[in-house]
Design an enzyme around this catalytic site. Structure first.
Site, PDB file in Angstrom:
ATOM      1  N   GLU A 101      74.392  -9.403 -14.838  1.00 17.08           N
ATOM      2  CA  GLU A 101      75.424  -8.452 -15.340  1.00 17.08           C
ATOM      3  C   GLU A 101      76.112  -7.477 -14.181  1.00 17.08           C
ATOM      4  O   GLU A 101      75.353  -7.483 -13.161  1.00 17.08           O
ATOM      5  CB  GLU A 101      74.749  -7.334 -16.384  1.00 17.08           C
ATOM      6  N   CYS A 123      79.094  -2.111  -9.646  1.00 15.05           N
ATOM      7  CA  CYS A 123      77.650  -2.130  -9.517  1.00 15.05           C
ATOM      8  C   CYS A 123      77.460  -3.619  -9.613  1.00 15.05           C
ATOM      9  O   CYS A 123      77.553  -4.171 -10.566  1.00 15.05           O
ATOM     10  CB  CYS A 123      76.901  -1.384 -10.641  1.00 15.05           C
ATOM     11  N   CYS A 130      64.547  -9.785 -11.350  1.00 16.01           N
ATOM     12  CA  CYS A 130      64.213  -8.861 -10.340  1.00 16.01           C
ATOM     13  C   CYS A 130      62.544  -9.187 -10.313  1.00 16.01           C
ATOM     14  O   CYS A 130      61.852  -8.851 -11.680  1.00 16.01           O
ATOM     15  CB  CYS A 130      64.435  -7.398 -10.540  1.00 16.01           C
ATOM     16  N   CYS A 134      59.626  -2.496 -11.942  1.00 13.92           N
ATOM     17  CA  CYS A 134      59.893  -0.921 -11.979  1.00 13.92           C
ATOM     18  C   CYS A 134      59.656  -0.630 -13.556  1.00 13.92           C
ATOM     19  O   CYS A 134      60.205  -1.275 -14.257  1.00 13.92           O
ATOM     20  CB  CYS A 134      60.963  -0.370 -11.439  1.00 13.92           C
ATOM     21  N   CYS A 137      62.835   0.070 -15.963  1.00 16.35           N
ATOM     22  CA  CYS A 137      63.946  -0.577 -15.790  1.00 16.35           C
ATOM     23  C   CYS A 137      64.054  -1.968 -16.620  1.00 16.35           C
ATOM     24  O   CYS A 137      62.958  -2.618 -16.702  1.00 16.35           O
ATOM     25  CB  CYS A 137      64.061  -1.104 -14.182  1.00 16.35           C
ATOM     26  N   GLY A 177      68.191  -6.818  -9.556  1.00 17.91           N
ATOM     27  CA  GLY A 177      67.707  -7.566  -8.427  1.00 17.91           C
ATOM     28  C   GLY A 177      67.435  -6.216  -7.348  1.00 17.91           C
ATOM     29  O   GLY A 177      68.152  -5.205  -7.351  1.00 17.91           O
ATOM     30  N   SER A 209      71.350  -0.027  -2.370  1.00 15.99           N
ATOM     31  CA  SER A 209      70.136   0.796  -2.915  1.00 15.99           C
ATOM     32  C   SER A 209      68.885  -0.081  -3.003  1.00 15.99           C
ATOM     33  O   SER A 209      68.971  -1.164  -3.546  1.00 15.99           O
ATOM     34  CB  SER A 209      70.741   1.085  -4.293  1.00 15.99           C
ATOM     35  N   LEU A 233      64.064   6.768  -5.103  1.00 15.08           N
ATOM     36  CA  LEU A 233      62.411   7.525  -4.731  1.00 15.08           C
ATOM     37  C   LEU A 233      61.805   7.736  -5.879  1.00 15.08           C
ATOM     38  O   LEU A 233      60.742   7.049  -6.296  1.00 15.08           O
ATOM     39  CB  LEU A 233      62.931   8.729  -4.285  1.00 15.08           C
ATOM     40  N   HIS A 234      62.545   8.481  -7.100  1.00 15.32           N
ATOM     41  CA  HIS A 234      61.896   8.765  -8.288  1.00 15.32           C
ATOM     42  C   HIS A 234      60.593   9.177  -8.413  1.00 15.32           C
ATOM     43  O   HIS A 234      59.973   9.696  -9.781  1.00 15.32           O
ATOM     44  CB  HIS A 234      61.923   7.262  -9.116  1.00 15.32           C
ATOM     45  N   CYS A 358      72.647   2.976 -15.742  1.00 14.95           N
ATOM     46  CA  CYS A 358      71.476   2.720 -14.600  1.00 14.95           C
ATOM     47  C   CYS A 358      70.199   2.167 -15.301  1.00 14.95           C
ATOM     48  O   CYS A 358      69.487   3.126 -16.130  1.00 14.95           O
ATOM     49  CB  CYS A 358      71.351   4.063 -13.850  1.00 14.95           C
TER      50      CYS A 358
HETATM   51  S1  SF4 Z   1      65.069  -0.774 -10.663  1.00  8.13           S
HETATM   52 FE1  SF4 Z   1      66.019  -2.157  -9.353  1.00  8.13          FE
HETATM   53  S2  SF4 Z   1      64.188  -2.754  -8.037  1.00  8.13           S
HETATM   54 FE2  SF4 Z   1      63.354  -1.899  -9.974  1.00  8.13          FE
HETATM   55  S3  SF4 Z   1      62.870  -3.570 -11.404  1.00  8.13           S
HETATM   56 FE3  SF4 Z   1      65.038  -2.832 -11.772  1.00  8.13          FE
HETATM   57  S4  SF4 Z   1      66.402  -4.084 -10.528  1.00  8.13           S
HETATM   58 FE4  SF4 Z   1      64.242  -4.452  -9.870  1.00  8.13          FE
END
Ligand code: SF4
Length: 367
Positions: A101, A123, A130, A134, A137, A177, A209, A233-234, A358
């Protein structure tokens, strides 16, 4: 790391994987004049034609030859959605059936470059799926299928521009990714986007990023890449960062701070920190203090991002516990950062109604 199985291309190659030097040499070896490569590049990247047939500056026999040995476009549109706020999401199918996407965000939505009033930021995805897992995500739930080829990255830009009928002004490598894990192809695509003679974008308008891959940051520094760098960072402690982002087990906040200092010494380019706010997880006064301290190590902007829930992935465990910070706490966090001298940007939630915001890319409403 694995890329496309090129046997699926039936002996052909992607045109946009070729450098100008490559193509010139191949043309010469096949009895064509090498200067034709420049005409092809002008048509493909300068005029952005849509097929070999549209390259009117070269003879017909060369167009036929190109068609026999090269694939003009490496991605195919499967679905295009438009959000109420103008955000567009494109679902592309690749030659092996993998999908990615790409999201086009209108000007006011992303604030990487406050000096540019009319931005249309794309984007771009750099991997199918990926591997980094995370917890906040949606893409993480797809796991990694493969790295994208240079042409597949470049084509997201060219095709999205054509389909949207707009001129794109900025790129963020922030789609599906981790770009640092596909470093070579990502940098080849940057070189394609920023070629002197057929320039699509200035390198200053491209941001990579990363979730925090230290060797990639060091490599960008050593190579003095002129694009911008953003770090997801988060969290402000290693413990919490490890819970949110498994890659933090490999690279600590101290490692990242040192890498960013090295990067800034080499490039003199300020860094952006991305910081998604989660209720009760990373939004305390102590987080403000630690974030302010970290952001003083190099010139930094902190991009504070609301958390977009990913219910459609049926999250479990820690992922299921993540909730957005309330509006009041969000505003207070930003105010406290500013009071502590941090340069803050707020990212608005573009494309929420089409799961294009995001962290939401995972084909949730693909078909
Ligand atoms: S936030 Fe970015 S690095 Fe983390 S799992 Fe999602 S796509 Fe991958």
């Amino acid at each position: 790391m694995r890329g496309l199985n090129t046997e699926l291309l039936n002996g052909k190659r992607f045109l946009k994987d070729q450098t100008l030097e490559n193509l010139s040499l191949t043309l010469k070896q096949n009895g064509f004049q090498s200067y034709r490569a420049k005409q092809i590049f002008q048509a493909v990247y300068g005029d952005k034609v849509a097929s070999f047939d549209d390259i009117s500056t070269i003879p017909k026999d060369l167009r036929t030859w190109l068609d026999e040995y090269y694939i003009f476009e490496s991605i195919q549109l499967e679905k295009q959605q438009i959000s109420e706020d103008g955000t567009m999401k494109f679902l592309f199918t690749l030659a092996d059936g993998a999908k990615v996407e790409t999201v086009l965000i209108p000007s006011e939505m992303v604030t990487f470059d406050t000096d540019t009033p009319k931005r249309r930021t794309l984007c771009i995805s750099t991997q199918a799926g990926c591997p980094l897992g995370c917890k906040f995500c949606a893409t993480a739930t797809l796991k990694l299928q493969r790295n994208l080829e240079t042409a597949e990255i470049v084509d997201q830009f060219i095709v999205a521009e054509r389909l949207s009928g707009t001129t794109l002004t900025n790129i963020v490598f922030m789609g599906m990714g981790e770009p640092m894990l596909n470093y070579e192809n990502v940098m080849s695509s940057v070189e394609r986007f920023t070629m002197e003679d057929y320039r699509m974008l200035s390198p200053k308008r491209i941001t990579l990023s990363t979730a925090g891959i230290v060797p990639g940051i060091m490599q960008m520094a050593d190579e003095k890449r002129p694009i911008k760098l953003a770090l997801s960072l988060h969290a402000t402690t290693n413990g919490m960062r490890q819970k949110l982002m498994p890659i933090a087990n490999k690279y600590s906040i101290e490692d990242l701070g040192n890498a960013l200092e090295y990067y800034y010494r080499s490039t003199k380019i300020p860094v952006t920190f991305e910081y998604i706010l989660f209720d009760g997880i990373n939004d305390s006064e102590l987080d403000v203090q630690r974030l302010a301290r970290l952001s003083r190590r190099v010139p930094t902007k902190v991009n504070v991002i609301p958390f977009h829930e990913i219910e459609f992935t049926a999250p479990t465990g820690f992922s299921a516990e993540l909730k957005p910070t309330s509006k009041e706490k969000f505003a207070l966090f930003i105010q406290r950062l500013k009071t502590n001298g941090v340069q803050v940007m707020i990212r608005s939630s573009s494309g929420l109604d089409i799961d294009a915001a995001c962290g939401q890319l995972a084909f949730s409403n693909a078909v």
